[in-house]
Each structure stands twice: as C-alpha cells, then as structure tokens.
Scaffold this active site. Structure first.
Site, PDB file in Angstrom:
ATOM      1  N   ASP A 152       0.842  -1.099  -0.092  1.00  0.00           N
ATOM      2  CA  ASP A 152      -0.075  -0.109  -0.231  1.00  0.00           C
ATOM      3  C   ASP A 152       0.924   1.132   0.173  1.00  0.00           C
ATOM      4  O   ASP A 152       1.743   1.315   0.749  1.00  0.00           O
ATOM      5  CB  ASP A 152      -0.940   0.075   1.037  1.00  0.00           C
ATOM      6  CG  ASP A 152      -1.946  -1.009   1.244  1.00  0.00           C
ATOM      7  OD1 ASP A 152      -2.415  -1.491  -0.172  1.00  0.00           O
ATOM      8  OD2 ASP A 152      -2.436  -1.680   2.311  1.00  0.00           O
ATOM      9  N   ASP A 171      -6.982  -1.805  -4.195  1.00  0.00           N
ATOM     10  CA  ASP A 171      -7.965  -1.751  -3.186  1.00  0.00           C
ATOM     11  C   ASP A 171      -9.242  -0.565  -3.784  1.00  0.00           C
ATOM     12  O   ASP A 171     -10.454  -1.220  -3.497  1.00  0.00           O
ATOM     13  CB  ASP A 171      -7.454  -1.017  -1.747  1.00  0.00           C
ATOM     14  CG  ASP A 171      -6.574  -1.846  -1.475  1.00  0.00           C
ATOM     15  OD1 ASP A 171      -6.634  -3.007  -1.520  1.00  0.00           O
ATOM     16  OD2 ASP A 171      -5.503  -1.293  -0.492  1.00  0.00           O
TER      17      ASP A 171
END
Length: 223
Positions: A152, A171
C-alpha cells in the site's frame, strides 16, 4: 373367349394408413450466458496497472526505504505500508498460515463472482464492476505471494487531518467493483413468448354437394 371383369373398387382391400411416429419432445433452449470478454479485459487492465505502479514505487522510487514522498500535500502523498491483513490492516498477522488463508479466501471470491456473472446474463455495467473486483483481488494476491504482504502506498489526507491509512490501485478497484455489483440492477431475462396451437373445431360440417342432394330429394318426394 371369356374376359375377366375388373374388380370393383369396393372389393379392393382398404389401404391401411401409415403409422406416424410420435414427435420427440423439443429440447429446452439452453440458458443465456454472459460473454465474459469484457470482464477479462477489465481484469487484465487492473492487474497490469496495479502491478506496474507497485513495481515503480517499490523498485524505482525506493519508497520501501524512503517511507514517505509528498506529491500534492496534504491531498495526495506516497506513504509506504506493508499490509499483512485485509483492508485497514484487519486480520494482520506475520503467520504464514494467515497469508495463505487470505490467498485462498480471495481465490474463492474470484471464482464465485466469475461464475455468478457468467450464469446471470449480466449487464455491461455489472461486467465492468466484476472485472474491477476480480482484477483488484488478483492484484493483491500477487503481492501476498511475491512480497509476503500487500504493498500500500497511496495516501490522501485533508488540511489539519492526516490519514493514517494507505491503499493501492487494487483496493480502489475492489471497493468500486463491490459497490457496483451491490447497487447496479441485473439484466432481466427476456420473457419467452408462448405459442398457442389452434384447437380443432368440434362437429362435422355438411358438404355443400350433400346438402344440395338432400334438398333435391325432399323436393322430389313432395311432388
């Protein structure tokens, strides 16, 4: 010489009607299935975009070492975070078994969504949503297998508020695809038109010639 007289038509044996074979019942039409070509294209595009950005951020920008890069502060920043769980770090664990459990769960979800869309004759928007969800899920699965955790790096904050969480393109695709599949109405199947067969008319109709002969006979008898 004696000539043989032709046989009367009444003396000839009556021809038996040919037995007609009963028609085999018609096979029902197979259900309409979704053409999954659009889903495949969307899935492939999401996987490529997600993996290319992760490779650039981790291996070119070296964000895993720098940890932070400001792009458009505070709105858009790069903040490196290795997520070993699901969204927002839930179920995070360094145990190898947890990693493979999450991989199996993601694979089951991907297969279920694929079969559901294929069998439901889904609309174009539903196919796009399914491609987003499947592509995002596969992108994060690749991270878990290759890196051991999900990479991330995107962070969006506001003035006077710093967002502690980071996310990635996969995501975003998963979130958008899930919302799309929940809110978008599915394509309704086309109704099958029932064909009615004409019912045979009951009762016998007297031919015109026979009716005319009957009227003539009645007139002769009255005379």
């Amino acid at each position: 010489m004696q000539h043989e007289l032709p046989l009367d038509q009444a003396d000839k044996p009556a021809l038996q009607p040919k037995a007609t074979r009963p028609r085999a019942p018609r096979k029902p039409k197979p259900p309409v299935r979704t053409n999954m070509r659009l889903v495949i294209w969307i899935t492939t595009a999401i996987i490529l975009l997600d993996q290319v950005l992760k490779y650039y951020v981790v291996h070119v920008l070296r964000l895993d070492q720098l940890r932070e890069i400001d792009v458009l502060p505070p709105w858009l920043n790069l903040r490196m975070a290795w997520n070993q769980g699901v969204n927002f770090g839930l179920m995070s664990s360094e145990n190898t078994a947890t990693k493979w459990i999450l991989v199996v769960v993601a694979a089951v979800i991907v297969i279920w969504v694929w079969v559901w869309i294929w069998r439901s004759n889904a609309s174009r928007l539903a196919q796009i949503a399914a491609g987003l969800l499947i592509g995002g899920a596969i992108g994060n699965v690749i991270d878990r297998i290759y890196y051991g955790a999900v990479a991330d790096f995107l962070n969006m904050s506001l003035p006077n508020w710093s967002n502690p969480y980071s996310f990635n393109v996969a995501d975003i695709a998963i979130f958008a695809g899930a919302i799309g599949l929940v809110l978008m109405p599915q394509k309704k199947p086309e109704p099958v038109k029932a064909t009615r067969k004409a019912a045979p008319k009951s009762g016998r109709t007297t031919p015109k010639s026979a009716a005319g002969d009957n009227t003539r006979d009645g007139a002769d008898n009255s005379r």
